[in-house]
Design a protein around this motif. Structure first.
Motif, PDB file in Angstrom:
ATOM      1  N   MET A 130       0.769  -1.186   0.141  1.00 28.14           N
ATOM      2  CA  MET A 130       0.032   0.139   0.021  1.00 28.14           C
ATOM      3  C   MET A 130       0.967   1.282  -0.073  1.00 28.14           C
ATOM      4  N   MET A 131       2.003   1.253  -0.409  1.00 28.86           N
ATOM      5  CA  MET A 131       2.857   2.299  -0.932  1.00 28.86           C
ATOM      6  C   MET A 131       3.485   2.456  -2.061  1.00 28.86           C
ATOM      7  N   ASP A 132       3.981   3.551  -2.561  1.00 30.10           N
ATOM      8  CA  ASP A 132       4.712   3.700  -3.667  1.00 30.10           C
ATOM      9  C   ASP A 132       6.096   4.106  -3.431  1.00 30.10           C
ATOM     10  N   SER A 133       6.829   4.623  -4.644  1.00 27.31           N
ATOM     11  CA  SER A 133       8.200   4.906  -4.594  1.00 27.31           C
ATOM     12  C   SER A 133       8.414   6.492  -3.835  1.00 27.31           C
ATOM     13  N   SER A 134       7.174   7.081  -3.699  1.00 30.83           N
ATOM     14  CA  SER A 134       7.550   8.390  -2.916  1.00 30.83           C
ATOM     15  C   SER A 134       7.705   8.078  -1.580  1.00 30.83           C
ATOM     16  N   LEU A 135       7.653   6.907  -1.121  1.00 35.41           N
ATOM     17  CA  LEU A 135       8.153   6.743   0.230  1.00 35.41           C
ATOM     18  C   LEU A 135       9.574   7.240   0.504  1.00 35.41           C
ATOM     19  N   TRP A 136      10.341   7.124  -0.584  1.00 38.26           N
ATOM     20  CA  TRP A 136      11.903   7.355  -0.579  1.00 38.26           C
ATOM     21  C   TRP A 136      12.075   8.815  -0.878  1.00 38.26           C
ATOM     22  N   ASP A 137      11.215   9.570  -1.195  1.00 33.44           N
ATOM     23  CA  ASP A 137      11.431  11.066  -1.747  1.00 33.44           C
ATOM     24  C   ASP A 137      12.444  11.931  -0.639  1.00 33.44           C
ATOM     25  N   GLY A 138      12.339  11.606   0.432  1.00 33.30           N
ATOM     26  CA  GLY A 138      12.998  12.568   1.349  1.00 33.30           C
ATOM     27  C   GLY A 138      14.451  12.179   1.269  1.00 33.30           C
ATOM     28  N   PRO A 139      14.839  10.655   1.694  1.00 35.38           N
ATOM     29  CA  PRO A 139      16.194  10.197   1.426  1.00 35.38           C
ATOM     30  C   PRO A 139      16.905  10.590   0.288  1.00 35.38           C
ATOM     31  N   ILE A 140      16.003  10.531  -0.993  1.00 34.75           N
ATOM     32  CA  ILE A 140      16.536  10.619  -2.265  1.00 34.75           C
ATOM     33  C   ILE A 140      17.037  11.866  -2.408  1.00 34.75           C
ATOM     34  N   ALA A 141      16.140  13.132  -1.941  1.00 35.16           N
ATOM     35  CA  ALA A 141      16.835  14.396  -1.973  1.00 35.16           C
ATOM     36  C   ALA A 141      18.166  14.609  -1.491  1.00 35.16           C
ATOM     37  N   ARG A 142      18.460  13.787  -0.545  1.00 30.21           N
ATOM     38  CA  ARG A 142      19.883  14.017   0.039  1.00 30.21           C
ATOM     39  C   ARG A 142      20.990  13.016  -0.561  1.00 30.21           C
ATOM     40  N   LEU A 143      20.406  11.893  -0.858  1.00 30.60           N
ATOM     41  CA  LEU A 143      21.378  10.831  -1.593  1.00 30.60           C
ATOM     42  C   LEU A 143      21.666  11.132  -2.925  1.00 30.60           C
ATOM     43  N   SER A 144      20.795  11.851  -3.426  1.00 27.20           N
ATOM     44  CA  SER A 144      20.969  11.868  -5.154  1.00 27.20           C
ATOM     45  C   SER A 144      22.128  12.717  -5.613  1.00 27.20           C
ATOM     46  N   ASP A 145      22.795  13.425  -4.442  1.00 28.33           N
ATOM     47  CA  ASP A 145      23.992  14.288  -4.630  1.00 28.33           C
ATOM     48  C   ASP A 145      25.205  13.323  -4.386  1.00 28.33           C
ATOM     49  N   GLY A 146      25.621  12.485  -5.647  1.00 29.51           N
ATOM     50  CA  GLY A 146      26.747  11.539  -5.379  1.00 29.51           C
ATOM     51  C   GLY A 146      26.348  10.224  -5.625  1.00 29.51           C
ATOM     52  N   HIS A 147      25.030  10.027  -5.475  1.00 30.66           N
ATOM     53  CA  HIS A 147      24.470   8.534  -5.819  1.00 30.66           C
ATOM     54  C   HIS A 147      23.430   8.544  -6.770  1.00 30.66           C
ATOM     55  N   ARG A 148      23.173   7.377  -7.618  1.00 34.47           N
ATOM     56  CA  ARG A 148      22.322   7.336  -8.732  1.00 34.47           C
ATOM     57  C   ARG A 148      21.117   6.504  -7.756  1.00 34.47           C
ATOM     58  N   CYS A 149      20.129   7.208  -7.507  1.00 30.97           N
ATOM     59  CA  CYS A 149      18.881   6.565  -6.720  1.00 30.97           C
ATOM     60  C   CYS A 149      17.932   6.109  -7.712  1.00 30.97           C
ATOM     61  N   VAL A 150      17.305   4.999  -7.647  1.00 26.37           N
ATOM     62  CA  VAL A 150      16.416   4.487  -8.455  1.00 26.37           C
ATOM     63  C   VAL A 150      15.456   3.510  -7.424  1.00 26.37           C
TER      64      VAL A 150
END
Length: 284
Positions: A30-50
């Protein structure tokens, strides 16, 4: 949002791109990929987040009528997703039932996975997990139409915050949980998919016990991140998982429930960032 056609059906996914180390992040029921929006905002600087949106009840692309929507089949879908995008040396991260999918892949060897992160997730005999999981699986016995009527109650914030809903899963993420419910409330084909996956889950509730027996064979770096006050995923399970994994390590996080990507996104991103080397500058 990009999408990809896989053997089970078409799924959407988030991909930040770039040449950094690849982190693939999996959500729960009962979730989608937006669960990870917060962490991705920080991790995407230096990592490829999928982050794929898997057919777990909050997806917006219905699956074909004959698709296998069991959790082992969904784990195979993730493996196919990694293959199709040709992702190498992946750090595979899963929260809630997404962590169950990660365990299934770890148990099977997961050749494309270089590291694994289990974040407050289903494990051992805790499936369906807590009051939330048990209520959801029981509701899956209903017809899709009656299931839809049952879920209509979740339009009310007071009911979403109950322990049988999302109340013990997140302290601060009610806006996200309301958004995740929209597909199953509004679209009969998504209700059909959700009932099928819940019935498949009910038919094989002990699959994680078998997976746990094979986790000691996963000889790559593994991090277990657990909410210290988790009421749905017992903190003892986090300790047991870390002990089972040859290169396992446990980190407990305060002031959050199961859905740490919603409750403590910056802290979770910091922990993952320290675990995943960037250009060889950091070590485990």
């Amino acid at each position: 949002m990009p999408h990809i056609e896989l053997s089970t059906g078409t799924i959407d996914y988030v991909d930040t791109g770039g040449d950094g180390p690849v982190i693939v992040l999996l959500h729960g029921l009962m979730m989608d990929s937006s669960l990870w929006d917060g962490p991705i905002a920080r991790l995407s600087d230096g990592h490829r987040c999928v982050a794929p949106t898997l057919p777990l009840g909050a997806h917006r692309r219905a699956m074909p009528a004959g698709a296998d929507l069991s959790l082992p089949a969904t784990a195979r879908l993730v493996a196919e997703f990694l293959d199709r995008l040709d992702l190498q040396d992946v750090t595979l991260v899963g929260n809630d039932t997404g962590g169950a999918l990660v365990q299934l892949l770890m148990a099977e060897g997961a050749a494309r996975v270089g590291r694994a992160v289990l974040v407050s997730c289903d494990a051992f005999d805790n499936f369906p997990p807590g009051l939330t999981g048990k209520t959801l699986v029981l509701a899956g016995r209903l017809s899709p139409a009656l299931f839809g009527l049952f879920m209509q109650q979740m339009r009310l914030r007071a009911l979403r915050r109950l322990p049988i809903a999302f109340g013990w899963l997140t302290k601060r993420g009610d806006a996200a949980t309301a958004r995740w419910l929209a597909p199953v409330l509004e679209r009969p084909e998504i209700r059909r998919d959700t009932v099928r996956l819940l019935r498949a889950a009910a038919a094989d509730p002990r699959f994680l016990i078998a997976a746990a027996e094979r986790l000691p064979l996963f000889d790559r770096p593994a991090l277990v991140v657990w909410a210290a006050q988790d009421r749905v995923m017992p903190p003892e399970h986090g300790r047991r998982l870390a002990e089972l994994l040859p290169q396992g390590r446990l980190v407990e996080v305060e002031d959050g429930y199961t859905l740490l990507p919603l409750d403590r996104p910056d802290e979770l991103a910091r922990i993952i960032d320290e675990f995943v080397p960037v250009e060889g500058l950091r070590q485990v």
